[in-house]
Design a protein around this motif. Structure first.
Motif, mmCIF file in Angstrom:
data_model
loop_
_atom_site.group_PDB
_atom_site.id
_atom_site.type_symbol
_atom_site.label_atom_id
_atom_site.label_comp_id
_atom_site.label_asym_id
_atom_site.label_seq_id
_atom_site.Cartn_x
_atom_site.Cartn_y
_atom_site.Cartn_z
ATOM 1 N N PRO A 163 -0.396 -5.149 -10.021
ATOM 2 C CA PRO A 163 -1.498 -5.233 -9.052
ATOM 3 C C PRO A 163 -1.220 -6.208 -7.903
ATOM 4 O O PRO A 163 -1.653 -5.964 -6.773
ATOM 5 C CB PRO A 163 -2.674 -5.712 -9.890
ATOM 6 N N GLU A 164 -0.471 -7.277 -8.153
ATOM 7 C CA GLU A 164 -0.257 -8.243 -7.065
ATOM 8 C C GLU A 164 0.641 -7.692 -5.960
ATOM 9 O O GLU A 164 0.762 -8.283 -4.894
ATOM 10 C CB GLU A 164 0.302 -9.572 -7.613
ATOM 11 N N ASN A 165 1.281 -6.576 -6.221
ATOM 12 C CA ASN A 165 2.161 -5.993 -5.212
ATOM 13 C C ASN A 165 1.478 -4.906 -4.392
ATOM 14 O O ASN A 165 2.149 -4.075 -3.783
ATOM 15 C CB ASN A 165 3.397 -5.411 -5.877
ATOM 16 N N TRP A 166 0.164 -4.939 -4.371
ATOM 17 C CA TRP A 166 -0.536 -3.863 -3.673
ATOM 18 C C TRP A 166 -0.187 -3.805 -2.197
ATOM 19 O O TRP A 166 -0.141 -2.738 -1.610
ATOM 20 C CB TRP A 166 -2.048 -4.005 -3.863
ATOM 21 N N ARG A 167 0.115 -4.952 -1.593
ATOM 22 C CA ARG A 167 0.485 -4.925 -0.173
ATOM 23 C C ARG A 167 1.801 -4.171 0.034
ATOM 24 O O ARG A 167 1.950 -3.406 0.989
ATOM 25 C CB ARG A 167 0.647 -6.347 0.372
ATOM 26 N N ARG A 168 2.744 -4.424 -0.884
ATOM 27 C CA ARG A 168 4.033 -3.746 -0.730
ATOM 28 C C ARG A 168 3.876 -2.240 -0.889
ATOM 29 O O ARG A 168 4.546 -1.461 -0.204
ATOM 30 C CB ARG A 168 5.035 -4.272 -1.766
ATOM 31 N N VAL A 169 2.998 -1.843 -1.798
ATOM 32 C CA VAL A 169 2.761 -0.404 -1.952
ATOM 33 C C VAL A 169 2.261 0.184 -0.636
ATOM 34 O O VAL A 169 2.702 1.253 -0.204
ATOM 35 C CB VAL A 169 1.754 -0.148 -3.085
ATOM 36 N N ALA A 170 1.370 -0.550 0.008
ATOM 37 C CA ALA A 170 0.857 -0.064 1.298
ATOM 38 C C ALA A 170 1.991 0.069 2.308
ATOM 39 O O ALA A 170 2.046 1.036 3.075
ATOM 40 C CB ALA A 170 -0.214 -1.018 1.816
ATOM 41 N N HIS A 171 2.922 -0.917 2.306
ATOM 42 C CA HIS A 171 4.047 -0.836 3.242
ATOM 43 C C HIS A 171 4.975 0.331 2.902
ATOM 44 O O HIS A 171 5.476 1.022 3.791
ATOM 45 C CB HIS A 171 4.838 -2.148 3.219
ATOM 46 N N ILE A 172 5.192 0.534 1.606
ATOM 47 C CA ILE A 172 6.095 1.625 1.196
ATOM 48 C C ILE A 172 5.483 2.979 1.578
ATOM 49 O O ILE A 172 6.180 3.875 2.061
ATOM 50 C CB ILE A 172 6.370 1.537 -0.320
ATOM 51 N N ILE A 173 4.165 3.104 1.381
ATOM 52 C CA ILE A 173 3.500 4.354 1.781
ATOM 53 C C ILE A 173 3.596 4.518 3.303
ATOM 54 O O ILE A 173 3.860 5.607 3.815
ATOM 55 C CB ILE A 173 2.034 4.364 1.305
ATOM 56 N N SER A 174 3.420 3.417 4.029
ATOM 57 C CA SER A 174 3.548 3.483 5.496
ATOM 58 C C SER A 174 4.932 3.987 5.891
ATOM 59 O O SER A 174 5.068 4.811 6.802
ATOM 60 C CB SER A 174 3.328 2.103 6.117
ATOM 61 N N ASP A 175 5.948 3.477 5.199
ATOM 62 C CA ASP A 175 7.314 3.912 5.504
ATOM 63 C C ASP A 175 7.496 5.402 5.225
ATOM 64 O O ASP A 175 8.152 6.108 5.994
ATOM 65 C CB ASP A 175 8.322 3.113 4.670
ATOM 66 N N ALA A 176 6.900 5.870 4.109
ATOM 67 C CA ALA A 176 7.037 7.294 3.765
ATOM 68 C C ALA A 176 6.374 8.166 4.829
ATOM 69 O O ALA A 176 6.920 9.200 5.237
ATOM 70 C CB ALA A 176 6.417 7.559 2.396
ATOM 71 N N ILE A 177 5.218 7.724 5.308
ATOM 72 C CA ILE A 177 4.510 8.486 6.352
ATOM 73 C C ILE A 177 5.323 8.467 7.648
ATOM 74 O O ILE A 177 5.530 9.487 8.297
ATOM 75 C CB ILE A 177 3.106 7.894 6.587
ATOM 76 N N TYR A 178 5.796 7.268 7.986
ATOM 77 C CA TYR A 178 6.588 7.102 9.211
ATOM 78 C C TYR A 178 7.810 8.011 9.183
ATOM 79 O O TYR A 178 8.118 8.699 10.156
ATOM 80 C CB TYR A 178 7.013 5.638 9.319
ATOM 81 N N GLU A 179 8.486 8.024 8.039
ATOM 82 C CA GLU A 179 9.719 8.804 7.947
ATOM 83 C C GLU A 179 9.436 10.299 8.057
ATOM 84 O O GLU A 179 10.156 11.022 8.745
ATOM 85 C CB GLU A 179 10.432 8.499 6.629
ATOM 86 N N ARG A 180 8.353 10.740 7.400
ATOM 87 C CA ARG A 180 8.074 12.178 7.431
ATOM 88 C C ARG A 180 7.618 12.630 8.817
ATOM 89 O O ARG A 180 7.853 13.773 9.208
ATOM 90 C CB ARG A 180 6.997 12.511 6.381
ATOM 91 N N LEU A 181 6.975 11.748 9.558
ATOM 92 C CA LEU A 181 6.447 12.173 10.859
ATOM 93 C C LEU A 181 7.395 11.900 12.021
ATOM 94 O O LEU A 181 7.276 12.505 13.072
ATOM 95 C CB LEU A 181 5.097 11.497 11.133
ATOM 96 N N THR A 182 8.321 10.955 11.855
ATOM 97 C CA THR A 182 9.241 10.669 12.957
ATOM 98 C C THR A 182 10.663 11.118 12.662
ATOM 99 O O THR A 182 11.488 11.199 13.563
ATOM 100 C CB THR A 182 9.302 9.167 13.271
ATOM 101 N N GLY A 183 10.967 11.365 11.383
ATOM 102 C CA GLY A 183 12.323 11.756 11.036
ATOM 103 C C GLY A 183 13.255 10.569 10.864
ATOM 104 O O GLY A 183 14.447 10.745 10.628
#
Lengths: 456, 286
Positions: A163-183
């Motif tokens: 649970p204490e890593n919830w911020r990192r999860v948010a960043h990892i999800i952001s990266d996944a979205i970024y990668e899928r939408l920008t290539g």
């Protein structure tokens, strides 16, 4: 910080992905059918059109609040979507839509959203997700990325973490979205190490500090007794090298961020400075000053063997490896003023690549390999710019009273540097296109930033 | 002296002649007044499209025989006249072999008057009356009928002049099949508007490094109202996340652009099937 082993990515094989496979199969079949029809059709019946110019603009994205598994995670779930939204907005390529405009309220993130509702508010992509606490106390975060206009899912993944890593999860999800939408790979799951400066101008206390790329989780790595300069990340491990004025000559040091252990690199008779890791993290390249000249040396961290790379009466410094480790760019005043040169990683003949007005310093090779960033001093101004490794395509991104020390984000799309408007230095980011300049919040004055590689 | 004067005269004459030669035969630059002529470079395919016309239009049938026969036979009189009659009845009064019926009528009465006086004349008169009447009705019907393909003709105030100058045979010159006619073609401005719309909506991935690998061809089937009928079909294949992103950006631009209201329903046949090539090379060239 110990979550890396614990965190795993599970490719989602829920009904949606099966549906996608089915859809893909259907479209393939349709494609074949069409192709056979196409043979009969008259080619002249098709109107052909070339579109050779696009319009690069921030993509409107709707990021819905992640649904909590229980009331306990409600706030955390909301914060996760808030971090994703802030990340995507900060990078300048996306324009998150104000949640107040949302028509559909996502209740179940597994259900297919009502795409017309999202098209109506001009969202091009939609992010839904859920945060639940597992029976074993771990946090499960899942998200889906939808293409609103095509009406299909673009990505869907789930992650498990403490649970204490919830911020990192948010960043990892952001990266996944970024990668899928920008290539391109994202850069949100990364950190910044920099020199934190406090106190009056004549007695500045300089401490090494580290924080997430969104300025969260700040902590100090040194206490401030010694003057520290030019911290640099190891591209493959959570280790940094920096220069410290302790007792006697300034020395290049290695510091393990996790353990806090530090050691001196090499045992040289003179002053060593401007250290930087090789791309594989196995070597450190630096300058060694002897007499009035300084030359480049490389040290293998395992064998501790040092090799001299240049032998001049000039000042060669600020070396930086190309991402493939084959070449080195550095600054040298061998031609009179400071200019940027490129040579093979083993030394040898160096080729000058900077020919503009003024002097050039602090070259940094992009992790993408396509650009070398530099500081240019001309006409009483300091500018941050980029050029191709062959010296062509030079572009100054920002210019002013004092800008210095560029460092690339892990994906090579964004540069961070520090700017001093007179009172004290602050950190800024700017896109390699020269757009989207932003100030990076820090608790006090900050200089000499170094961007880490992606953590995962 | 004589010799001297003659030599002087001769020399003078030579000089004069040479001078004339120099002035007259000196190379004059070709007077090519640099006039800029607007040139539209189009492919053969585009040309055929522009000149194709529309199937349902009536004039399509009449023009061919007209032109062919005119070319084959130098005597155009009877046939074209008939055709002209079919198409534009206004000409009939002048061109139809009217002299004949009156002649017959004149003859007939002479013969028939002896036997039955009142009937044939009445019949002939009736025939005369009947014939023009239906024709006039046709005229009345056709003229007010609005035909989009004849807008140009309606707007063209020179119509009578053209008939006169072209002669009667060509007065019914086919509008279809010629680029200048009112053939149903996609105007350049329509195509430009379509292209501009796609350009403004196409947001290609910024991370493209080798743009030649990410040229995406998309086939679009449009409905008559300008909306996208079926999901756009991507004709280019590739792999990697950057390709997927480039492909998605092209498809998204197509979806976002709908409905394509800049395309007129009259020309639907020309734009129901569109193949768009999204080419990022110009954008990402170093």
């Amino acid at each position: 910080m110990v979550l890396i082993a614990d965190m795993k990515t599970v490719i989602d094989l829920s009904s949606f992905n099966r549906r996608r496979v089915l859809l893909a199969g259907a479209s393939l079949g349709a494609g074949l059918g069409f192709a056979s029809l196409g043979g009969i059709r008259r080619a002249a019946a098709v109107l052909r059109l070339d579109v050779t110019q696009g319009n690069v603009q921030p993509m409107p994205v709707a990021i819905t609040d992640f649904g909590p598994g229980s009331a306990g995670e409600a706030e955390m779930a909301r914060n996760v979507s808030g971090i994703i939204s802030a990340n995507l907005k900060r990078c300048g390529l996306f324009a998150p839509i104000d949640p107040a405009a949302f028509i559909e309220k996502i209740v179940n993130s597994d259900a297919v959203p009502r795409f017309p509702d999202w098209r109506a508010i001009n969202a091009q992509a939609l992010v839904t997700g859920r945060l639940t606490r597992q029976g074993d106390g771990r946090l499960k975060a899942e998200f889906r990325l939808w293409d609103v206009f095509a009406g299909q899912q673009l990505a869907g993944q789930q992650y498990f973490t403490t649970p204490e890593n919830w911020r990192r999860v948010a960043h990892i999800i952001s990266d996944a979205i970024y990668e899928r939408l920008t290539g391109e790979k994202g850069y949100f799951d990364s950190r910044i190490v920099f020199v934190d400066e406090t106190g009056p101008k004549d007695r500045r206390v300089k401490r090494l500090a580290i924080m997430d790329q969104d300025s969260a989780n700040l902590r100090y790595l040194t206490r401030g007794q010694d003057l520290v300069l030019t911290p640099r990340f190891n591209p493959s491990t959570q280790e940094i090298t920096y220069m410290s004025y302790g007792q006697g000559d300034p020395r290049v040091l290695l510091l393990n961020i996790e353990t806090g252990q530090s050691e001196v690199v090499g045992n040289f008779p003179g002053m060593t400075f401007a250290p930087r890791f090789s791309p594989d993290g196995q070597r450190v390249i630096m300058s060694l000053q002897q007499g009035g000249s300084s030359n480049l040396f490389v040290m293998d961290l395992r064998s501790r063997r040092t090799t001299r790379l240049t032998d001049t009466a000039a000042i060669d410094t600020s070396p930086s490896y190309s991402p493939n480790g084959q070449q080195i760019c550095f600054e040298s005043d061998r031609g009179g003023r400071q200019q940027i040169y490129v040579m093979g990683a083993g030394g040898g003949a160096a080729q000058r690549i900077s020919f503009g007005e003024g002097s050039y310093s602090t070259p940094v090779w992009s992790p993408r390999g396509d650009f070398i960033a530099f500081t240019r001093q001309a006409g009483g101004k300091f500018g941050i710019g980029i050029m191709k490794p062959d010296g062509s395509g030079e572009r100054v991104l920002t210019e002013g009273f004092h800008n210095e020390g560029p460092t690339f984000a892990p994906n090579g799309r964004v540069l961070m540097f520090f700017r001093d408007l007179g009172a004290g230095p602050s950190l800024y980011t700017i896109d390699v296109t020269g757009r989207n300049e932003q100030k990076v919040p820090t608790p006090s004055f900050a200089s000499d930033p170094a961007w880490s590689p992606l953590l995962a | 002296m004589n010799f001297r004067t003659s030599s002087i005269v001769s020399a003078g004459a030579h000089v004069a002649f040479l001078g004339w030669c120099v002035l007259t035969f000196s190379g004059k630059p070709l007077d090519a007044a640099p006039q800029s002529i607007p040139v539209d470079v189009i492919s053969a395919e585009q040309f055929s499209q522009i000149t194709k016309g529309v199937e349902k239009a009536k004039p399509k049938e009449t023009p061919k025989p007209l032109v062919e026969k005119k070319a084959d036979e130098p005597k155009p009189a009877p046939e074209p006249v008939e055709k002209v009659v079919e198409k534009k009845p206004e000409i009939k009064p002048t061109s139809e072999p009217k002299p004949q019926p009156p002649a017959k009528e004149e003859k007939k009465p002479e013969k028939k008057v002896e036997e039955k006086k009142p009937d044939p004349i009445a019949e002939a008169l009736k025939k005369e009356e009947k014939k023009p009447e239906p024709k006039k009705k046709e005229v009345v019907k056709e003229q007010p009928k609005f035909d989009a393909s004849k807008i140009a003709a309606l707007l063209d105030k020179r119509a009578p002049q053209r008939q006169a100058s072209a002669g009667q045979e060509l007065s019914n010159a086919p509008s279809l099949g010629t680029a200048q006619g009112s053939a149903k073609t996609l105007s350049q401005s329509e195509i430009d508007a379509l292209r501009a719309r796609l350009m403004s909506l196409w947001n290609p991935p910024v991370g493209i490094k080798n743009p030649e690998d990410y040229i995406i061809r998309v086939r679009i089937q449009l409905k008559r109202d300008g909306t996208v009928g079926a999901p756009p079909m991507v004709l280019t294949s590739g792999h990697g996340i950057l390709f997927e992103t480039a492909r998605d950006s092209a498809v998204r631009a197509v979806f976002r652009g709908a409905p394509y209201t800049m395309l007129r329903p009259e020309t639907y046949d020309l734009w129901k099937d569109i193949e768009v090539t999204f080419d990022p090379r110009d954008m990402f060239r170093g």
